[in-house]
Design a protein around this motif. Structure first.
Motif, PDB file in Angstrom:
ATOM      1  N   PRO A  65       9.165 -17.329 -24.379  1.00 56.32           N
ATOM      2  CA  PRO A  65       9.461 -18.352 -25.305  1.00 56.32           C
ATOM      3  C   PRO A  65       9.108 -19.973 -25.005  1.00 56.32           C
ATOM      4  O   PRO A  65       8.691 -20.776 -25.341  1.00 56.32           O
ATOM      5  N   GLN A  66       9.281 -19.990 -23.411  1.00 54.94           N
ATOM      6  CA  GLN A  66       9.063 -21.481 -22.898  1.00 54.94           C
ATOM      7  C   GLN A  66       7.268 -21.598 -22.884  1.00 54.94           C
ATOM      8  O   GLN A  66       6.735 -22.573 -22.798  1.00 54.94           O
TER       9      GLN A  66
ATOM     10  N   TYR B  72      13.040 -28.039 -28.708  1.00 57.61           N
ATOM     11  CA  TYR B  72      14.441 -28.285 -28.199  1.00 57.61           C
ATOM     12  C   TYR B  72      14.578 -29.496 -27.264  1.00 57.61           C
ATOM     13  O   TYR B  72      15.563 -29.853 -27.124  1.00 57.61           O
ATOM     14  N   GLU B  73      13.621 -30.039 -26.595  1.00 53.22           N
ATOM     15  CA  GLU B  73      13.947 -30.920 -25.678  1.00 53.22           C
ATOM     16  C   GLU B  73      14.298 -32.416 -26.583  1.00 53.22           C
ATOM     17  O   GLU B  73      14.757 -33.296 -26.170  1.00 53.22           O
ATOM     18  N   ARG B  74      13.746 -32.564 -27.767  1.00 49.64           N
ATOM     19  CA  ARG B  74      13.767 -33.889 -28.522  1.00 49.64           C
ATOM     20  C   ARG B  74      14.882 -33.331 -29.724  1.00 49.64           C
ATOM     21  O   ARG B  74      15.599 -34.559 -29.887  1.00 49.64           O
ATOM     22  N   LYS B  75      15.285 -32.217 -29.839  1.00 55.95           N
ATOM     23  CA  LYS B  75      16.278 -32.062 -30.833  1.00 55.95           C
ATOM     24  C   LYS B  75      17.531 -32.408 -30.417  1.00 55.95           C
ATOM     25  O   LYS B  75      18.211 -31.946 -29.272  1.00 55.95           O
ATOM     26  N   GLY B  76      18.031 -33.282 -31.132  1.00 56.53           N
ATOM     27  CA  GLY B  76      19.524 -33.852 -30.644  1.00 56.53           C
ATOM     28  C   GLY B  76      19.869 -34.256 -29.343  1.00 56.53           C
ATOM     29  O   GLY B  76      20.812 -34.120 -28.809  1.00 56.53           O
ATOM     30  N   ARG B  77      18.710 -34.891 -28.875  1.00 55.94           N
ATOM     31  CA  ARG B  77      19.036 -35.446 -27.666  1.00 55.94           C
ATOM     32  C   ARG B  77      20.076 -36.538 -27.829  1.00 55.94           C
ATOM     33  O   ARG B  77      20.039 -37.446 -28.888  1.00 55.94           O
ATOM     34  N   SER B  78      20.931 -36.654 -26.889  1.00 50.56           N
ATOM     35  CA  SER B  78      22.269 -37.746 -26.871  1.00 50.56           C
ATOM     36  C   SER B  78      21.832 -38.926 -26.322  1.00 50.56           C
ATOM     37  O   SER B  78      20.887 -39.147 -25.482  1.00 50.56           O
TER      38      SER B  78
ATOM     39  N   ALA C  12      15.539 -23.458 -19.606  1.00 44.63           N
ATOM     40  CA  ALA C  12      15.458 -24.594 -20.518  1.00 44.63           C
ATOM     41  C   ALA C  12      15.447 -24.735 -22.023  1.00 44.63           C
ATOM     42  O   ALA C  12      15.940 -25.531 -22.900  1.00 44.63           O
ATOM     43  N   HIS C  13      15.000 -23.509 -22.540  1.00 44.53           N
ATOM     44  CA  HIS C  13      15.034 -23.191 -23.914  1.00 44.53           C
ATOM     45  C   HIS C  13      16.316 -22.648 -24.560  1.00 44.53           C
ATOM     46  O   HIS C  13      16.247 -22.758 -25.741  1.00 44.53           O
TER      47      HIS C  13
ATOM     48  N   HIS D 170      21.750 -28.819 -24.805  1.00 44.65           N
ATOM     49  CA  HIS D 170      20.654 -27.964 -23.996  1.00 44.65           C
ATOM     50  C   HIS D 170      20.609 -28.484 -22.572  1.00 44.65           C
ATOM     51  O   HIS D 170      21.344 -29.663 -22.395  1.00 44.65           O
TER      52      HIS D 170
ATOM     53  N   HIS E 109      18.725 -30.370 -20.681  1.00 42.64           N
ATOM     54  CA  HIS E 109      18.127 -31.597 -20.363  1.00 42.64           C
ATOM     55  C   HIS E 109      19.237 -32.507 -20.871  1.00 42.64           C
ATOM     56  O   HIS E 109      19.325 -33.945 -20.430  1.00 42.64           O
ATOM     57  N   GLN E 110      20.140 -32.337 -21.731  1.00 39.93           N
ATOM     58  CA  GLN E 110      21.335 -33.324 -22.194  1.00 39.93           C
ATOM     59  C   GLN E 110      22.318 -33.480 -21.025  1.00 39.93           C
ATOM     60  O   GLN E 110      23.032 -34.438 -21.424  1.00 39.93           O
TER      61      GLN E 110
END
Lengths: 227, 243
Positions: free
Chosen positions: A144-145, A221-227, B93-94, B136, B138-139
């Protein structure tokens, strides 16, 4: 030069051709993905024989032009098979799929390998330390990654494959370039016809690019919903 | 007391470099063992041999009665009962925090999805991160990621926990929160083997401290034995530098 007339006259032929182009691209890419994944996993295995098969395959495909590969598959291979089975015939469509899939498979194998290598080793170690087997780790954690990393290069290969179908017109595949040649042969409208062909390709590939943008966004996923 | 881990004359070399030169070590149930030593001394390698992330070159490692240096041992089964926490957290990470914790128990069919979900939420409460379930990795901050990593390991209900320098990659202000979770774990009677540079933690929590240098155990004993009473010149030299 009558552009409007050319459009009207050539459209049925070119539409038929682009259908073949799209069909052969889609089929070849699906088969190519399977070959690519298989060759990639073989290439990364510890078994020397599997590794060698994958290595030689990629070496040959990357080291020879596709037009030569197409000639070998369409003209050369039947000659050998006919020694055993004189009634053997191969259609341009089938030969085209074989050539394109083998071609895309080799490049995709390298793309997948790059993706897998880009996943940090710690991910494997963490999964294995929890008790997951090698194959489950590959399936649930690494692929997946790796897939995410590989998307841009994969789409690039898709685009190349769609465009490469035009090469297969030389073995008589009834793709859009071949149809255009037929039309030009009777109308002599070179400029208008080939501009139209270019536009058809542009449309198909732009759709592919939009699709990839959408996919990239969805999987990121790394940009999705970044707080 | 039950023996949990038994290491007999363990040797490990990478190509021609000898990293472990005959380690003997016994760890009992409920014991907290801290391994200290200079970098390159082989302490992480020793820890990684305990769940076969590194294959031993010689000697024997017996965990929970299974000889894991024996190729016939189903290492995946043994690993289910050995949790490991890494220096760089290595969260998947995913996946979300919740998925990270649920993955192994569900994939290995040890729990149903519902059970695993319940366990994961409980564990997140225990490490103080129940509000981060849908994030996730990274957050999260480093300290939070490491606490999730501990929860992920605990979800398999391990008998033994291995910690490989769990606080070394953290900003100083986050070290405390991770150590607090480890202390709580130790107080619950978990068998723990920690490679650490946190001498304060070792002094306070360890039942036994092991000083390794050049791939051998140079000094071993209670924290007091090692930190204040040692006569070993290498240990004295090392402790002078870090304390």
């Amino acid at each position: 030069m009558d552009f409007t007339r050319t459009i009207l006259e050539s459209t049925p032929l070119l539409l038929e051709g682009i259908k073949i182009t799209i069909l052969i691209s889609v089929i070849s890419l699906i088969i190519g993905m399977v070959i690519g994944l298989l060759m990639c996993i073989m290439g990364m295995s510890k078994n020397i024989l599997l590794k060698a098969i994958s290595g030689v395959y990629i070496w040959i495909i990357r080291g020879t032009p596709m037009i030569v590969q197409a000639f070998i598959v369409y003209f050369g291979m039947p000659q050998v098979i006919q020694l055993f089975n004189p009634s053997f015939r191969i259609e341009a469509f089938t030969a085209g799929i074989i050539t394109l899939s083998l071609n895309a498979g080799a490049y995709l194998a390298e793309i997948f390998r790059g993706g897998i290598m880009a996943v940090p080793k710690g991910q494997t170690e963490a999964a294995r330390s929890l008790g997951l087997s090698k194959s489950r780790t590959m399936l649930k954690i690494i692929l997946p990654q790796a897939f995410k990393v590989a998307i841009p290069s994969m789409v690039n290969q898709f685009i190349i494959t769609v465009k490469d179908t035009s090469i297969l017109s030389v073995i008589g595949l009834a793709d859009i370039v071949n149809k255009a040649k037929v039309y030009v042969g009777k109308s002599y409208q070179f400029f208008a016809t080939y501009i139209l062909v270019a536009v058809y390709y542009l449309i198909v590939i732009s759709i592919l690019m939009l699709l990839s943008k959408y996919l990239e966004k969805k999987i990121n996923y790394e940009r999705k919903g970044r707080s | 007391m039950n023996v949990k881990v038994e290491v007999k004359n363990l040797k490990k070399s990478f190509h021609k470099l000898n990293v472990l030169n005959g380690i003997d070590l016994t760890v009992y149930e409920g014991e907290v063992v801290c391994i200290i030593g200079p970098s390159g001394s082989g302490k992480s390698t020793l820890l990684r041999c305990l769940n076969r992330l590194e294959d031993a070159t010689g000697g024997q490692v017996i965990v929970d009665g299974y000889d894991i240096t024996d190729k016939k041992t189903n290492i995946n089964k043994v690993r289910e009962k050995i949790g490991m926490v890494f220096q760089n957290f290595n969260l998947f990470a995913h996946l979300t925090v919740l998925q990270n914790i649920m993955l192994a128990p569900v994939d290995l069919k040890i729990m149903s999805k519902e059970e695993a979900h319940k366990t994961a939420i409980e564990l997140l409460k225990r490490v103080g991160l129940e509000d981060k379930a849908e994030c996730h990795p990274h957050q999260l901050s480093g300290g939070q990621q490491q606490r999730v990593a501990i929860a992920r390991a605990l979800a398999m209900k391990p008998d033994i926990m291995l910690f490989d320098e769990p606080t070394s990659a953290l900003d100083p202000e986050m070290v405390g929160e991770v150590l607090a979770v480890m202390k709580e774990l130790a107080s619950q009677g978990m068998t723990m083997i920690c490679v650490t540079h946190e001498m304060g933690f070792a002094k306070e929590v360890a039942d036994r401290v092991i000083f390794i240098d050049e791939g051998v155990i140079m000094e071993e004993g209670t924290p007091e034995d090692v930190f204040t009473n040692t006569k070993n010149p290498r240990a004295i030299d090392f402790l002078n530098k870090v304390l």
